[in-house]
Scaffold this active site. Structure first.
Site, PDB file in Angstrom:
ATOM      1  N   GLU A  48       0.818  -1.212   0.000  1.00  0.00           N
ATOM      2  CA  GLU A  48       0.000   0.000   0.000  1.00  0.00           C
ATOM      3  C   GLU A  48       0.855   1.266   0.000  1.00  0.00           C
ATOM      4  O   GLU A  48       0.459   2.285  -0.551  1.00  0.00           O
ATOM      5  CB  GLU A  48      -0.960  -0.006   1.196  1.00  0.00           C
ATOM      6  CG  GLU A  48      -2.096  -1.023   1.071  1.00  0.00           C
ATOM      7  CD  GLU A  48      -1.730  -2.416   1.548  1.00  0.00           C
ATOM      8  OE1 GLU A  48      -0.530  -2.675   1.796  1.00  0.00           O
ATOM      9  OE2 GLU A  48      -2.640  -3.261   1.661  1.00  0.00           O
ATOM     10  N   PHE A 115     -11.981  -7.585  13.793  1.00  0.00           N
ATOM     11  CA  PHE A 115     -10.903  -8.077  12.943  1.00  0.00           C
ATOM     12  C   PHE A 115     -10.464  -6.982  11.975  1.00  0.00           C
ATOM     13  O   PHE A 115     -11.275  -6.368  11.305  1.00  0.00           O
ATOM     14  CB  PHE A 115     -11.362  -9.312  12.168  1.00  0.00           C
ATOM     15  CG  PHE A 115     -10.299  -9.818  11.224  1.00  0.00           C
ATOM     16  CD1 PHE A 115      -9.093 -10.311  11.710  1.00  0.00           C
ATOM     17  CD2 PHE A 115     -10.493  -9.775   9.847  1.00  0.00           C
ATOM     18  CE1 PHE A 115      -8.107 -10.752  10.850  1.00  0.00           C
ATOM     19  CE2 PHE A 115      -9.506 -10.219   8.977  1.00  0.00           C
ATOM     20  CZ  PHE A 115      -8.317 -10.713   9.483  1.00  0.00           C
ATOM     21  N   GLN A 116      -9.181  -6.740  11.923  1.00  0.00           N
ATOM     22  CA  GLN A 116      -8.566  -5.721  11.067  1.00  0.00           C
ATOM     23  C   GLN A 116      -9.115  -4.322  11.317  1.00  0.00           C
ATOM     24  O   GLN A 116      -9.246  -3.525  10.403  1.00  0.00           O
ATOM     25  CB  GLN A 116      -8.683  -6.101   9.593  1.00  0.00           C
ATOM     26  CG  GLN A 116      -7.849  -7.325   9.271  1.00  0.00           C
ATOM     27  CD  GLN A 116      -7.626  -7.533   7.783  1.00  0.00           C
ATOM     28  OE1 GLN A 116      -8.471  -7.205   6.971  1.00  0.00           O
ATOM     29  NE2 GLN A 116      -6.481  -8.095   7.451  1.00  0.00           N
ATOM     30  N   LYS A 165     -17.617  -0.386   6.000  1.00  0.00           N
ATOM     31  CA  LYS A 165     -18.067  -1.308   4.957  1.00  0.00           C
ATOM     32  C   LYS A 165     -19.575  -1.244   4.758  1.00  0.00           C
ATOM     33  O   LYS A 165     -20.060  -1.272   3.619  1.00  0.00           O
ATOM     34  CB  LYS A 165     -17.639  -2.726   5.337  1.00  0.00           C
ATOM     35  CG  LYS A 165     -17.808  -3.726   4.211  1.00  0.00           C
ATOM     36  CD  LYS A 165     -17.193  -5.072   4.563  1.00  0.00           C
ATOM     37  CE  LYS A 165     -17.337  -6.029   3.385  1.00  0.00           C
ATOM     38  NZ  LYS A 165     -16.752  -7.350   3.689  1.00  0.00           N
ATOM     39  N   MET A 487      24.540   7.870   2.355  1.00  0.00           N
ATOM     40  CA  MET A 487      24.409   9.173   2.995  1.00  0.00           C
ATOM     41  C   MET A 487      24.761   9.082   4.479  1.00  0.00           C
ATOM     42  O   MET A 487      25.427   9.961   5.027  1.00  0.00           O
ATOM     43  CB  MET A 487      22.993   9.718   2.797  1.00  0.00           C
ATOM     44  CG  MET A 487      22.804  11.101   3.355  1.00  0.00           C
ATOM     45  SD  MET A 487      23.974  12.292   2.658  1.00  0.00           S
ATOM     46  CE  MET A 487      22.989  13.001   1.361  1.00  0.00           C
TER      47      MET A 487
HETATM   48  C1  LIG Z   1      12.715   4.943   5.381  1.00  0.00           C
HETATM   49  C2  LIG Z   1      14.018   5.558   5.754  1.00  0.00           C
HETATM   50  N1  LIG Z   1      14.842   4.927   6.627  1.00  0.00           N
HETATM   51  C3  LIG Z   1      16.037   5.490   6.954  1.00  0.00           C
HETATM   52  C4  LIG Z   1      16.424   6.684   6.422  1.00  0.00           C
HETATM   53  C5  LIG Z   1      17.768   7.312   6.808  1.00  0.00           C
HETATM   54  N2  LIG Z   1      18.640   7.389   5.605  1.00  0.00           N
HETATM   55  C6  LIG Z   1      18.748   8.503   4.873  1.00  0.00           C
HETATM   56  S1  LIG Z   1      19.726   8.333   3.536  1.00  0.00           S
HETATM   57  C7  LIG Z   1      20.069   6.732   3.960  1.00  0.00           C
HETATM   58  C8  LIG Z   1      20.994   5.900   3.120  1.00  0.00           C
HETATM   59  C9  LIG Z   1      20.486   5.616   1.757  1.00  0.00           C
HETATM   60  O1  LIG Z   1      21.275   4.611   1.176  1.00  0.00           O
HETATM   61  P1  LIG Z   1      21.133   4.235  -0.328  1.00  0.00           P
HETATM   62  O2  LIG Z   1      19.712   4.033  -0.677  1.00  0.00           O
HETATM   63  O3  LIG Z   1      22.030   3.108  -0.660  1.00  0.00           O
HETATM   64  O4  LIG Z   1      21.580   5.573  -1.072  1.00  0.00           O
HETATM   65  P2  LIG Z   1      23.038   6.244  -1.077  1.00  0.00           P
HETATM   66  O5  LIG Z   1      23.063   7.265  -0.014  1.00  0.00           O
HETATM   67  O6  LIG Z   1      24.041   5.167  -0.858  1.00  0.00           O
HETATM   68  O7  LIG Z   1      23.138   6.878  -2.419  1.00  0.00           O
HETATM   69  C10 LIG Z   1      19.413   6.377   5.134  1.00  0.00           C
HETATM   70  C11 LIG Z   1      19.525   5.069   5.805  1.00  0.00           C
HETATM   71  C12 LIG Z   1      15.518   7.303   5.536  1.00  0.00           C
HETATM   72  N3  LIG Z   1      15.780   8.491   4.985  1.00  0.00           N
HETATM   73  N4  LIG Z   1      14.342   6.717   5.199  1.00  0.00           N
END
Ligand SMILES: Cc1ncc(C[n+]2csc(CCOP(=O)(O)OP(=O)(O)O)c2C)c(N)n1
Ligand SMILES: [Mg+2]
Lengths: 592, 156
Positions: A48, A115-116, A165, A487
């Site tokens: 979703e 439920f749900q 529903k 990042m």
């Molecule tokens: C749902 C979610 N969980 C954690 C984060 C924290 N976060 C921000 S950037 C990142 C790393 C992203 O890694 P990747 O997708 O491999 O991209 P890269 O930075 O390596 O280009 C994380 C864990 C986030 N922004 N969103």
């Protein structure tokens, strides 16, 4: 006539063509009716959350077309609705109009832990602009009309309709009457000021004419009110440089001589330095979030601020304003452009200074881009994005995920098409790209769409490859695989002594995955392969996955550390093996 | 900290009260009292919120956030000079008749019930300060139970 039929009729009347969603017990009546009516193209997401992002994609990409649509997503009660929340919270943060319809357990059993059953209204309330639960069939149609009105009026946002529903199946009373054409929601306190007031405009014009070192800000409001061309004209008329917020990108061509590029945490040196030294900031449709301002008490201390913003609660929230213009950006620019008092100034000194800032990192960046690989011989993301930009002449639609690759896409693609940048900003939701790109492609079928993800984020909604396969959506998928949550790794390099806690990541064989979904795949490891692979993606009709093996030590610079001021901007790459902790800054518990 | 009152009119729809309380929590406002009642117009309620806040900008922010709710018709700050702020307290306490008599004329109170020789239930109405000083004077240590309505307010 039943509640469910009225729901679907109202959606159709509101111009809805696509419904993204996933069925389940409490929403089955509406799905069944939808199938019978055949008025919509139903797109089944594989989760979703994906449906919520696809709906966002429709809303965001279509707003600049001749047929703007508001995206609709549907889910069942309980877990279905809960799975929508991330995408809805994301839409709320980024002011995207989306209608979420969720089935709810029957009115007779609500609040019995049936439920749900989840308190969907309760959960959604803080992340929606408005929430509704119609309790009788005759409320349904008016609710849908009001929901669309609220979602798209003033500052946009997501709206939830949670429909039990039994209400879906309920028959309308004999004397039911609703006139959609003459319907005005009864919301006496809900108004917004589309047009600016004359007096404040005069004050603004005086400040603009007096300013020696002005900078103009182009925010999301410029995109949302389709005012990019207008902003450009205005900038040219008064000769003022433009800095972009993350969501303001693509409103004006990125290589326009007055463009300073992106501002803020990963903004360009020229944008951030110019802001620091400005005597006037003219801000159009933005909210001065912390990624833009850094430390507030050090922010643009010598500048007057003109703040044009549709949402009055954003004015004076973070940055005190000198002139507050609570109005629609398009209309404000329209009035400004017609004002005979505005003067053009050459601002020779100011532009010389700005140009000197432009040069500060230019050479380093140019070298990196041309070299295309890092110390370990692996590809650099900025070079890949740059070459994509060259090859597509900056005209394509770009849908990044969240991470380093996202900032590279923001900085190094030369945006030429208005409203061609679609990203999760305020929430920064990893996994947004793939489903968002599906919505974008469906809204703008004749344009080329690139979904650019990291290895991490790609795996967060990787299941939507199933949707791409089933619906044959032509999205070009780039995975910039650096083997890390890059990042966060960058923050660890800079602020955590290079301890890589929880960031190295093993990925599956993306080639096999692609094969499983029947999507062609290419792996790119050397600079020479980049352009031919991208060209192949362009020539191929349909979805394709390109996996680039990237350098994990590449960093996106400049960077203003979280909680730091513009003075703390890091512009030099740290040495590969720092003996000392390389950069220090106040850590205030912020997340990347 | 400065005590403030915000008067707001809103549509009487489900969830509005919930939204206001969520806003208070989210923005971490220091709310003292919150009262809701119907207004002269059917379907529209009036709410009075009192809170402690020195920062003008923060007060402006809460008003703007309230106004942002689609159900809210208006919200504004009432200053003490140009508005009446009143509340009612019901107090059960131990007090003897003679002592109680000495409060007559000085406070606006009414005996709701005499429980026994030295236990009463009283109703006191007035400004927050008047009620506070009534309690101080009569002796807070003699109070068995107290209920206060919180402030409701009206512009002069
Ligand atoms: C749902 C979610 N969980 C954690 C984060 C924290 N976060 C921000 S950037 C990142 C790393 C992203 O890694 P990747 O997708 O491999 O991209 P890269 O930075 O390596 O280009 C994380 C864990 C986030 N922004 N969103
Ligand atoms: Mg990565």
């Amino acid at each position: 006539m039943t509640g469910k039929k009225k729901m679907l009729q109202a959606l159709k009347a509101k111009g809805v063509k696509y419904i993204f969603g996933y069925t389940g017990g409490a929403i089955m009546p509406i799905f069944d009716e939808m199938d019978k009516l055949g008025d919509f193209r139903f797109v089944m997401s594989r989760h979703e959350q994906g449906a919520a992002f696809m709906a966002q994609g429709i809303s965001r990409a279509s707003l600049s077309t001749s047929t703007p649509q508001i995206g609709v997503c549907m889910a069942t009660s309980g877990p279905g609705a809960m799975n929508l929340t991330t995408g809805i919270a994301d839409a709320y943060m980024d002011s995207v109009p989306v209608i979420a319809v969720t089935g709810q357990v029957a009115t007779g059993v609500i609040a019995t832990d049936a439920f749900q059953e989840s308190d969907v209204v309760g959960v959604m309330m803080p992340i929606c602009k408005q929430t509704y639960m119609p309790l009788a069939a005759e409320e349904v149609e008016a609710t849908v009309h009001e929901a669309f009105y609220v979602a798209a009026t003033g500052r946009s946002g997501p709206v939830l309709i949670d429909i039990p529903k039994d209400v879906q199946d309920q028959q309308l009373p004999e004397d039911y009457h609703f006139d959609a054409n003459n319907f005005h929601p009864d919301l006496p306190g809900f108004f917004f000021h589309p047009s600016p007031e004359r007096e404040v405009m005069q004050k603004a014009i005086t400040l603009i004419n007096r300013s020696q070192r002005p900078v103009m800000f182009c925010g999301h409001g410029v995109i949302n009110s389709n005012a990019g061309k207008m902003l450009q004209k205005f900038a040219e008329k008064v000769n003022i440089p433009i800095a972009f917020t993350f969501h303001g990108l693509s409103a004006v061509p990125a290589d326009h001589p007055l463009s300073l590029g992106m501002m803020g945490m990963h903004g360009t040196v020229e944008a951030n330095r110019a802001i620091m030294e400005a005597d006037l900031l003219i801000s159009f449709g933005m909210r001065f979030d912390d990624r833009v301002t850094g430390k507030l008490n050090e922010y643009a201390q010598n500048a007057d601020v003109i703040h044009v913003e549709i949402d009055p609660s954003e004015i004076n929230k973070n940055v005190p304003t000198s002139v507050a213009i609570n109005a629609d950006v398009y209309r404000t620019l329209h009035v400004l452009l017609g004002d005979p008092m505005l003067t053009f100034k050459p601002r020779k000194r100011w532009f010389e200074k700005i140009n000197s800032y432009r040069l500060l990192m230019a050479e380093d960046l140019q070298q990196e881009i041309e070299g295309s690989v890092g110390d370990g011989g692996k590809l650099l993301m900025k070079s890949i994005v740059h070459q994509l930009s060259e090859l597509t002449k900056g005209k394509d639609l770009i849908v990044p995920d969240v991470g380093q690759h996202q900032m590279m896409a923001a900085r190094f693609y030369n945006y030429q098409t208005e409203n061609s940048w679609f990203a999760s900003g305020g929430a920064g939701t990893m996994g947004a790209s793939l489903p968002l790109a599906i919505g974008v492609k469906l809204a703008r079928p004749t344009e080329r769409v690139w979904s650019i993800s990291g290895d991490g984020g790609f795996q967060m909604n990787i299941q939507e490859l199933g949707t791409i396969m089933e619906q044959q959506v032509d999205v070009k998928i780039l995975i910039l695989n650096n083997g890390y949550l890059g990042m966060v790794r960058q923050w660890q390099t800079l602020f955590y002594d290079g301890r890589y806690a929880g960031t190295p990541m093993q990925s599956p064989d993306f080639g096999s995955i692609a094969q499983g979904y029947g999507i062609p795949y290419l792996k790119i490891e050397t600079p020479e392969e980049i352009v031919p692979a991208l060209q192949k993606a362009i020539d191929h009709q349909g979805a394709i996955i390109l996996e680039f093996i990237c350098d994990p030590s590449e960093v996106i610079l400049p960077m203003i550390p979280a909680g730091g001021g513009f003075e703390d901007m890091i512009i030099k790459r740290p040495s590969p093996t720092p003996e000392e902790p390389s950069a220090t800054t106040e850590q205030n518990g912020e997340e990347s | 900290m400065i005590r403030r009152a915000i008067l707001t009119f809103m549509l009487d729809r489900p969830g509005v009260l919930n939204k206001v309380s969520m806003l208070i929590r989210k923005k971490m406002y220091n709310v003292d009292t919150l009262t809701v009642c119907s207004s002269r117009v059917p379907g529209i309620s009036r709410m009075t919120i009192t809170l402690r806040e020195d920062d003008e900008a923060k007060v402006e922010q809460i008003i703007k956030q309230l106004e942002k709710f689609t159900e809210v018709i208006s919200a504004k700050e009432l200053d003490t000079d140009h508005s009446y702020w009143r509340e009612v307290a019901i107090i059960q306490l131990e007090v003897d008749a003679a002592h109680l008599e000495s409060f007559h004329g000085r406070y606006n109170f009414e005996v709701l019930e005499k429980k026994n020789e030295d236990a009463y239930i009283l109703q006191v109405a007035g400004s927050t300060r008047q009620i506070d000083s009534f309690l101080d004077e009569i002796g807070r240590e003699y109070i068995i139970e107290i209920a206060r309505t919180g402030v409701t307010a009206m512009e002069k």
